[in-house]
Design an enzyme around this catalytic site. Structure first.
Site, mmCIF file in Angstrom:
data_model
loop_
_atom_site.group_PDB
_atom_site.id
_atom_site.type_symbol
_atom_site.label_atom_id
_atom_site.label_comp_id
_atom_site.label_asym_id
_atom_site.label_seq_id
_atom_site.Cartn_x
_atom_site.Cartn_y
_atom_site.Cartn_z
ATOM 1 N N THR A 149 -7.612 -9.385 13.175
ATOM 2 C CA THR A 149 -6.939 -9.263 14.346
ATOM 3 C C THR A 149 -5.641 -8.456 14.304
ATOM 4 O O THR A 149 -5.270 -8.669 12.932
ATOM 5 C CB THR A 149 -6.691 -10.838 15.102
ATOM 6 O OG1 THR A 149 -5.730 -11.278 14.161
ATOM 7 C CG2 THR A 149 -7.790 -11.800 15.144
ATOM 8 N N HIS A 150 -5.424 -8.035 15.215
ATOM 9 C CA HIS A 150 -4.015 -6.890 15.136
ATOM 10 C C HIS A 150 -4.431 -6.056 13.892
ATOM 11 O O HIS A 150 -3.456 -5.439 12.934
ATOM 12 C CB HIS A 150 -2.715 -7.768 14.838
ATOM 13 C CG HIS A 150 -2.771 -8.890 15.848
ATOM 14 N ND1 HIS A 150 -1.990 -8.662 17.127
ATOM 15 C CD2 HIS A 150 -3.134 -9.896 15.832
ATOM 16 C CE1 HIS A 150 -2.051 -9.548 17.704
ATOM 17 N NE2 HIS A 150 -2.572 -10.519 17.199
ATOM 18 N N SER A 176 -16.493 20.389 5.563
ATOM 19 C CA SER A 176 -15.392 21.157 6.127
ATOM 20 C C SER A 176 -15.640 22.899 5.557
ATOM 21 O O SER A 176 -16.332 22.893 4.461
ATOM 22 C CB SER A 176 -14.083 20.827 5.699
ATOM 23 O OG SER A 176 -13.094 21.773 5.593
ATOM 24 N N ASN A 188 -17.242 14.394 6.834
ATOM 25 C CA ASN A 188 -16.645 14.057 8.173
ATOM 26 C C ASN A 188 -17.818 13.323 9.006
ATOM 27 O O ASN A 188 -18.601 13.831 9.130
ATOM 28 C CB ASN A 188 -16.059 15.241 8.763
ATOM 29 C CG ASN A 188 -14.943 16.078 8.121
ATOM 30 O OD1 ASN A 188 -14.342 15.413 7.270
ATOM 31 N ND2 ASN A 188 -14.899 17.157 8.184
ATOM 32 N N GLU A 225 -17.505 10.366 15.743
ATOM 33 C CA GLU A 225 -16.322 11.067 16.462
ATOM 34 C C GLU A 225 -16.833 11.416 17.807
ATOM 35 O O GLU A 225 -16.047 11.264 18.818
ATOM 36 C CB GLU A 225 -15.666 12.091 15.391
ATOM 37 C CG GLU A 225 -14.829 11.498 14.603
ATOM 38 C CD GLU A 225 -14.518 12.583 13.409
ATOM 39 O OE1 GLU A 225 -13.564 11.983 12.441
ATOM 40 O OE2 GLU A 225 -15.075 13.603 13.364
ATOM 41 N N GLN A 246 -21.572 16.479 47.941
ATOM 42 C CA GLN A 246 -22.437 17.305 47.275
ATOM 43 C C GLN A 246 -21.957 17.284 45.868
ATOM 44 O O GLN A 246 -22.728 17.374 44.848
ATOM 45 C CB GLN A 246 -22.124 18.596 47.972
ATOM 46 C CG GLN A 246 -23.022 19.637 47.243
ATOM 47 C CD GLN A 246 -23.377 20.992 48.012
ATOM 48 O OE1 GLN A 246 -24.111 20.977 48.710
ATOM 49 N NE2 GLN A 246 -22.844 22.183 47.464
HETATM 50 N N1 ARG Z 1 -26.579 19.917 49.362
HETATM 51 C C1 ARG Z 1 -26.160 18.699 50.242
HETATM 52 C C2 ARG Z 1 -25.801 17.528 49.365
HETATM 53 O O1 ARG Z 1 -25.920 17.542 48.180
HETATM 54 C C3 ARG Z 1 -27.156 18.124 50.866
HETATM 55 C C4 ARG Z 1 -26.830 17.662 52.447
HETATM 56 C C5 ARG Z 1 -26.158 18.508 53.072
HETATM 57 N N2 ARG Z 1 -26.006 18.074 54.753
HETATM 58 C C6 ARG Z 1 -25.143 18.471 55.416
HETATM 59 N N3 ARG Z 1 -25.069 18.125 56.424
HETATM 60 N N4 ARG Z 1 -24.553 19.794 55.020
HETATM 61 O O2 ARG Z 1 -24.611 16.837 49.900
#
Ligand code: ARG
Length: 465
Positions: free
Chosen positions: A163-164, A285, A293, A298, A330
């Site tokens: 601990t610690h 290295s 390493n 890592e 999107q």
């Molecule tokens: N490529 C768009 C997305 O990934 C699809 C939906 C687009 N819809 C729209 N009304 N522009 O969200």
């Protein structure tokens, strides 16, 4: 990415526009470079949608057959790398729809009845994430199995528990490993819980308000293996909380792997020398010939940062959006995909790495002997003889100070030396002062006694089948 011009590309939505988007805007707004990963799910969703449209008499039998054949061909083209993706067609949905229409004519144009890309993309992402969740869960279980295999060999191996970062009490190394087993078990549970919320069908929400057609959402849900439908059309197209939840669960998985890796890195240092890692997980290295390493642990530790980053990206993406769908969404894909990829690779390599850990039992034991790791056991011994714990604690503190002056461990003191601090100390004290005695005495559920840890391991093994 094919950059070829697709004739009439803009016609999918641009009838009301007086000019096409600029090249810059076209590339800025397109998602096909990354959302083509959703293609198979998009096709699966379209097939279920088309079959439902037919079942409720919105789509004729011939049209359905054409759509089915066309989509099957498109799937083959995509799988064999022959499909031509076009940035002019913005995203995966338009690319597939346009190809379908090229293959089967008007039937292809009818597919989008009672549907919007908004509910379509939400469906695709959920289908994708459901399958990714299953893959990641299986990989967690593999890593858990590898932990058990290592733990099996080390129930009697004594490690100084910290601990610690200071020596605290001796523990069985297997017990330490099993702590990580528990963490991963919760991680798998978390994914299972998240999966229930992922596995709801948005399709039918259309753009946001639902559709005027007499659709059968339950039929589509069933065909796609969803547990049910999203109950509110506005919510269905707008929220991405299911993806955020997944990323949060992913961040915890990486955090757990990272903590384990941090220990391996520290323990590989010759000052500790508790473990060595097989050469196949290390690099040298370019300038210092003596170096070995721990690159793999890592990197797992390092990649935790990008997964945490994706979680924050998605939370930030969501927080300012008014209902319902906005193009912001999107941007959900790349952090999500990257999280899945990073988790998948990290869990795979982590599972392998566990098989490459060589334990230096002697070094662990010696370290446990150095830090007065059984001091609590001496205090407990006195308490069992009737001394109140606080007084026992003080007596042991004095004993430790004395032993420190002698430069030896508590177990190396003579009985008369020990009795200076409490007349209640008798010959049986030495059993309590050994590392093995300290371990063995902690035999309750969750304790580190080797016999108890063996039971925990076999219970854990059963939980995985
Ligand atoms: N490529 C768009 C997305 O990934 C699809 C939906 C687009 N819809 C729209 N009304 N522009 O969200």
């Amino acid at each position: 990415m094919t950059q070829e011009k697709t004739k009439g590309a803009a016609a999918l939505w641009s009838g009301r526009f007086n000019e096409p988007v600029t090249e810059l805007v076209k590339h800025y707004t397109a998602s096909v470079t990354f959302d083509q990963r959703l293609a198979e799910f998009d096709i699966e969703g379209s097939l279920a949608h088309a079959r439902m449209l037919h079942a409720v008499d919105i789509l004729g039998g011939e049209d359905l057959a054409s759509i089915e054949n066309g989509l099957a061909q498109i799937r083959d083209e995509i799988r064999s790398g022959k499909f031509t993706w076009s940035v002019d067609l913005e995203d995966v949905h338009f690319n597939i729809e346009r190809r379908l229409t090229a293959l089967v004519g008007d039937a292809g144009k009818r597919l989008h009845t009672a549907r919007s890309r908004n509910d379509q993309v939400a469906t695709d992402v959920r289908l994708y994430l459901r399958s990714a969740t299953d893959e990641i869960t299986a990989l967690i279980k593999n890593a858990q199995r590898a932990l058990l295999d290592l733990a099996d060999q080390h129930t009697e191996t004594i490690l100084p528990g910290y601990t610690h970062m200071q020596v605290a009490q001796p523990v069985s190394y297997a017990h330490h490993l099993m702590a990580y087993f528990e963490m991963l078990a919760r991680d798998a549970q978390r994914l299972g819980d998240c999966r229930k919320r992922v596995n709801r069908l948005p399709l039918g929400a259309a753009a946001l308000a639902g559709t005027t057609f007499p659709i059968d959402r339950m039929m589509v849900a069933k065909a796609l293996g969803f547990d049910g439908v999203c109950e509110n059309s506005i919510d269905a197209v707008s929220d991405r909380d299911f993806a955020i939840e997944f990323c949060a669960a992913g961040a915890l998985i990486m955090t757990h792997l990272s903590r384990f890796c941090e220990e391996i890195i520290i323990w590989m240092n010759p000052r500790f020398a508790f473990v060595d890692l097989a050469d196949r997980f290390c690099t040298g290295s370019s300038i210092m010939p003596q170096k070995k390493n721990p690159d793999v642990p890592e990197l797992i530790r390092g990649k935790t940062g990008r997964v945490n980053g994706s979680l924050v990206a998605l939370l930030t993406l969501m927080k300012g959006q008014p209902l319902a769908y906005n193009k912001d969404n999107q941007e959900d894909k790349e952090p999500l995909f990257d999280t899945v990829d990073t988790l998948s690779a990290s869990l795979r390599v982590f599972g392998d790495l566990l098989g490459g850990i060589k334990v230096n039992v002697e070094a662990m034991r010696n370290a446990a002997l150095e830090g007065y790791a059984t001091a609590t056991d001496l205090a407990d011994y006195l308490v069992k003889k009737g001394v109140p714990f606080r007084e026992a604690h003080e007596a042991v503190a004095q004993t430790v100070k004395f032993a420190e002056g002698r430069g030896c461990d508590l177990a190396a003191l003579t009985l008369p030396e020990l009795q200076q601090f409490s007349a209640l100390i008798e010959d049986d004290v030495f059993a309590a002062l050994t590392l093995e005695g300290g371990l063995k005495a902690r035999s309750h559920i969750g304790g580190t006694a080797p016999a108890r840890v063996k039971k925990a391991i076999s219970k854990a093994r059963k939980s995985l089948v």
